[in-house]
Design a protein around this motif. Structure first.
Motif, PDB file in Angstrom:
ATOM      1  N   VAL A  38       0.849  -1.079  -0.014  1.00  0.00           N
ATOM      2  CA  VAL A  38       0.062  -0.119   0.043  1.00  0.00           C
ATOM      3  C   VAL A  38       0.966   1.178  -0.012  1.00  0.00           C
ATOM      4  O   VAL A  38       0.655   2.270  -0.646  1.00  0.00           O
ATOM      5  CB  VAL A  38      -1.051  -0.137   1.227  1.00  0.00           C
ATOM      6  N   ILE A  39       1.861   1.184   0.861  1.00  0.00           N
ATOM      7  CA  ILE A  39       2.698   2.364   1.075  1.00  0.00           C
ATOM      8  C   ILE A  39       3.540   2.534  -0.185  1.00  0.00           C
ATOM      9  O   ILE A  39       3.693   3.780  -0.892  1.00  0.00           O
ATOM     10  CB  ILE A  39       3.767   2.374   2.105  1.00  0.00           C
ATOM     11  N   GLY A  40       4.112   1.550  -1.006  1.00  0.00           N
ATOM     12  CA  GLY A  40       4.720   1.451  -2.333  1.00  0.00           C
ATOM     13  C   GLY A  40       3.923   2.027  -3.349  1.00  0.00           C
ATOM     14  O   GLY A  40       4.353   2.845  -4.130  1.00  0.00           O
ATOM     15  N   SER A  41       2.649   1.522  -3.395  1.00  0.00           N
ATOM     16  CA  SER A  41       1.873   1.853  -4.424  1.00  0.00           C
ATOM     17  C   SER A  41       1.570   3.526  -4.472  1.00  0.00           C
ATOM     18  O   SER A  41       1.285   4.164  -5.146  1.00  0.00           O
ATOM     19  CB  SER A  41       0.342   1.246  -4.419  1.00  0.00           C
ATOM     20  N   ALA A  42       1.336   3.954  -2.908  1.00  0.00           N
ATOM     21  CA  ALA A  42       0.992   5.525  -2.820  1.00  0.00           C
ATOM     22  C   ALA A  42       2.347   6.253  -3.225  1.00  0.00           C
ATOM     23  O   ALA A  42       2.042   7.155  -3.984  1.00  0.00           O
ATOM     24  CB  ALA A  42       0.835   5.713  -1.408  1.00  0.00           C
ATOM     25  N   LEU A  43       3.370   5.706  -3.047  1.00  0.00           N
ATOM     26  CA  LEU A  43       4.481   6.532  -3.503  1.00  0.00           C
ATOM     27  C   LEU A  43       4.862   6.510  -4.946  1.00  0.00           C
ATOM     28  O   LEU A  43       5.195   7.561  -5.539  1.00  0.00           O
ATOM     29  CB  LEU A  43       5.889   5.762  -2.909  1.00  0.00           C
ATOM     30  N   LEU A  44       4.709   5.341  -5.514  1.00  0.00           N
ATOM     31  CA  LEU A  44       4.589   5.323  -7.142  1.00  0.00           C
ATOM     32  C   LEU A  44       3.644   6.303  -7.652  1.00  0.00           C
ATOM     33  O   LEU A  44       3.997   7.044  -8.705  1.00  0.00           O
ATOM     34  CB  LEU A  44       4.510   3.862  -7.395  1.00  0.00           C
ATOM     35  N   VAL A  76       6.230  13.894 -11.346  1.00  0.00           N
ATOM     36  CA  VAL A  76       7.048  13.807 -12.414  1.00  0.00           C
ATOM     37  C   VAL A  76       6.325  14.173 -13.719  1.00  0.00           C
ATOM     38  O   VAL A  76       6.806  14.721 -14.537  1.00  0.00           O
ATOM     39  CB  VAL A  76       7.777  12.492 -12.705  1.00  0.00           C
ATOM     40  N   ASN A  77       4.954  14.057 -13.587  1.00  0.00           N
ATOM     41  CA  ASN A  77       4.081  14.436 -14.725  1.00  0.00           C
ATOM     42  C   ASN A  77       4.244  13.752 -15.966  1.00  0.00           C
ATOM     43  O   ASN A  77       4.743  14.231 -17.184  1.00  0.00           O
ATOM     44  CB  ASN A  77       4.231  16.019 -15.261  1.00  0.00           C
ATOM     45  N   LEU A  78       4.052  12.503 -15.898  1.00  0.00           N
ATOM     46  CA  LEU A  78       4.319  11.536 -16.849  1.00  0.00           C
ATOM     47  C   LEU A  78       3.015  11.522 -18.072  1.00  0.00           C
ATOM     48  O   LEU A  78       3.470  11.179 -19.063  1.00  0.00           O
ATOM     49  CB  LEU A  78       4.224  10.291 -16.459  1.00  0.00           C
ATOM     50  N   PRO A  87      -4.558   5.020 -10.855  1.00  0.00           N
ATOM     51  CA  PRO A  87      -4.874   5.067  -9.380  1.00  0.00           C
ATOM     52  C   PRO A  87      -4.519   3.703  -9.013  1.00  0.00           C
ATOM     53  O   PRO A  87      -5.275   3.010  -8.547  1.00  0.00           O
ATOM     54  CB  PRO A  87      -6.335   5.188  -9.858  1.00  0.00           C
ATOM     55  N   LEU A  88      -2.987   3.413  -8.768  1.00  0.00           N
ATOM     56  CA  LEU A  88      -2.617   2.406  -8.329  1.00  0.00           C
ATOM     57  C   LEU A  88      -2.830   2.240  -6.722  1.00  0.00           C
ATOM     58  O   LEU A  88      -3.200   1.038  -6.523  1.00  0.00           O
ATOM     59  CB  LEU A  88      -1.052   2.544  -8.371  1.00  0.00           C
ATOM     60  N   LEU A  89      -3.117   3.252  -5.993  1.00  0.00           N
ATOM     61  CA  LEU A  89      -3.280   3.156  -4.617  1.00  0.00           C
ATOM     62  C   LEU A  89      -4.646   2.547  -4.481  1.00  0.00           C
ATOM     63  O   LEU A  89      -4.911   1.672  -3.663  1.00  0.00           O
ATOM     64  CB  LEU A  89      -3.116   4.529  -3.908  1.00  0.00           C
ATOM     65  N   ASN A  90      -5.547   3.040  -5.170  1.00  0.00           N
ATOM     66  CA  ASN A  90      -6.893   2.477  -4.922  1.00  0.00           C
ATOM     67  C   ASN A  90      -7.066   1.202  -5.673  1.00  0.00           C
ATOM     68  O   ASN A  90      -7.781   0.239  -4.714  1.00  0.00           O
ATOM     69  CB  ASN A  90      -7.802   3.217  -5.831  1.00  0.00           C
ATOM     70  N   VAL A  91      -6.385   0.727  -6.570  1.00  0.00           N
ATOM     71  CA  VAL A  91      -6.353  -0.589  -6.873  1.00  0.00           C
ATOM     72  C   VAL A  91      -5.805  -1.846  -5.975  1.00  0.00           C
ATOM     73  O   VAL A  91      -6.308  -2.614  -5.736  1.00  0.00           O
ATOM     74  CB  VAL A  91      -5.713  -0.954  -8.500  1.00  0.00           C
ATOM     75  N   VAL A  92      -4.398  -1.408  -5.353  1.00  0.00           N
ATOM     76  CA  VAL A  92      -3.922  -2.105  -4.536  1.00  0.00           C
ATOM     77  C   VAL A  92      -4.870  -2.242  -3.145  1.00  0.00           C
ATOM     78  O   VAL A  92      -5.106  -3.360  -2.662  1.00  0.00           O
ATOM     79  CB  VAL A  92      -2.457  -1.724  -4.329  1.00  0.00           C
ATOM     80  N   SER A  93      -5.375  -1.189  -2.844  1.00  0.00           N
ATOM     81  CA  SER A  93      -6.276  -1.035  -1.501  1.00  0.00           C
ATOM     82  C   SER A  93      -7.476  -1.698  -1.681  1.00  0.00           C
ATOM     83  O   SER A  93      -7.778  -2.727  -0.616  1.00  0.00           O
ATOM     84  CB  SER A  93      -6.449   0.353  -1.343  1.00  0.00           C
ATOM     85  N   VAL A  94      -8.080  -1.954  -2.871  1.00  0.00           N
ATOM     86  CA  VAL A  94      -9.387  -2.862  -3.028  1.00  0.00           C
ATOM     87  C   VAL A  94      -8.927  -4.338  -2.839  1.00  0.00           C
ATOM     88  O   VAL A  94      -9.781  -5.133  -2.477  1.00  0.00           O
ATOM     89  CB  VAL A  94     -10.041  -2.316  -4.388  1.00  0.00           C
ATOM     90  N   TYR A  95      -7.720  -4.518  -3.749  1.00  0.00           N
ATOM     91  CA  TYR A  95      -7.242  -5.963  -3.866  1.00  0.00           C
ATOM     92  C   TYR A  95      -6.945  -6.612  -2.205  1.00  0.00           C
ATOM     93  O   TYR A  95      -7.440  -7.780  -1.907  1.00  0.00           O
ATOM     94  CB  TYR A  95      -6.237  -6.107  -4.537  1.00  0.00           C
ATOM     95  N   ILE A  96      -6.239  -5.552  -1.555  1.00  0.00           N
ATOM     96  CA  ILE A  96      -6.147  -6.173  -0.313  1.00  0.00           C
ATOM     97  C   ILE A  96      -7.262  -6.238   0.568  1.00  0.00           C
ATOM     98  O   ILE A  96      -7.568  -7.367   1.418  1.00  0.00           O
ATOM     99  CB  ILE A  96      -4.924  -5.120   0.369  1.00  0.00           C
ATOM    100  N   CYS A  97      -8.167  -5.224   0.571  1.00  0.00           N
ATOM    101  CA  CYS A  97      -9.235  -5.508   1.272  1.00  0.00           C
ATOM    102  C   CYS A  97     -10.331  -6.455   1.036  1.00  0.00           C
ATOM    103  O   CYS A  97     -10.972  -7.140   1.697  1.00  0.00           O
ATOM    104  CB  CYS A  97     -10.088  -4.169   1.160  1.00  0.00           C
ATOM    105  N   ALA A  98     -10.205  -7.101  -0.515  1.00  0.00           N
ATOM    106  CA  ALA A  98     -11.075  -8.208  -0.658  1.00  0.00           C
ATOM    107  C   ALA A  98     -10.533  -9.312  -0.162  1.00  0.00           C
ATOM    108  O   ALA A  98     -11.323 -10.272  -0.062  1.00  0.00           O
ATOM    109  CB  ALA A  98     -11.214  -7.818  -2.495  1.00  0.00           C
ATOM    110  N   THR A  99      -9.335  -9.384  -0.175  1.00  0.00           N
ATOM    111  CA  THR A  99      -8.499 -10.664   0.235  1.00  0.00           C
ATOM    112  C   THR A  99      -8.695 -10.733   1.593  1.00  0.00           C
ATOM    113  O   THR A  99      -8.895 -11.774   2.262  1.00  0.00           O
ATOM    114  CB  THR A  99      -7.117 -10.747  -0.265  1.00  0.00           C
ATOM    115  N   GLU A 100      -8.549  -9.587   2.431  1.00  0.00           N
ATOM    116  CA  GLU A 100      -8.920  -9.657   3.769  1.00  0.00           C
ATOM    117  C   GLU A 100     -10.257 -10.030   4.148  1.00  0.00           C
ATOM    118  O   GLU A 100     -10.445 -10.663   5.031  1.00  0.00           O
ATOM    119  CB  GLU A 100      -8.614  -8.328   4.620  1.00  0.00           C
ATOM    120  N   LEU A 101     -11.241  -9.486   3.422  1.00  0.00           N
ATOM    121  CA  LEU A 101     -12.612  -9.667   3.657  1.00  0.00           C
ATOM    122  C   LEU A 101     -12.847 -11.315   3.508  1.00  0.00           C
ATOM    123  O   LEU A 101     -13.435 -12.004   4.274  1.00  0.00           O
ATOM    124  CB  LEU A 101     -13.546  -9.084   2.731  1.00  0.00           C
TER     125      LEU A 101
END
Length: 146
Positions: A80-86, A93-95, A100-114
């Motif tokens: 989660v912290i790594g995805s937020a930093l990325l 850097v304005n690529l 929305p990497l933080l949201n995707v990782v967070s949803v995945y982790i919440c789903a597996t925890e659920l």
């Protein structure tokens, strides 16, 4: 949701040729990342609590399994912290892309925890096991087929 910060978003509308672009100021509510961290941490803590309840109910406290589970939870927090930093680095850097990497990782982790929470509670309470067993079996069948 009350109390969420607003971010000023300026959008340029490109009109027909020869006319200057006009700017429209829109306000878009965004979830403050700290709330996202609290939600993910809540799911992780709730999974740890239900895992301890399951272990005490079945009489199978094992420090090796708890240590491995702790490493799994630590790796989820690092993800989660790594995805937020990325995501922050991509915006800084304005690529030109907004991932929305933080949201995707967070949803995945919440789903597996659920799913883990439901499995833990199903062991402790047989009536919940009867209710959730078909759904958990479908999830296990899908993961085994892939």
């Amino acid at each position: 949701m009350y109390g969420l910060p607003r971010r000023r978003v300026v959008m340029h509308i490109v009109p027909k040729r020869g006319v200057w672009p006009r700017s429209i100021i829109l306000y878009r509510k965004e979830v403050f990342p700290m709330e996202l961290y609290v939600i993910v941490a809540g799911f992780i803590i709730f999974d740890i609590v239900t895992g301890c309840i399951k272990a005490s109910y079945s009489g199978s406290f094992n420090s090796t399994i708890m240590r491995q589970g702790g490493y799994h939870k630590l790796s989820e927090i690092v993800a989660v912290i790594g995805s937020a930093l990325l995501e922050y680095a991509c915006k800084t850097v304005n690529l030109g892309i907004d991932i929305p990497l933080l949201n995707v990782v967070s949803v995945y982790i919440c789903a597996t925890e659920l799913i883990s929470i439901i499995e833990n509670l199903s062991v402790v309470n047989p009536s919940l096991e009867k209710f959730f067993k078909p759904y958990l079996q479908k999830l296990k069948d899908k993961t085994n087929n892939e």
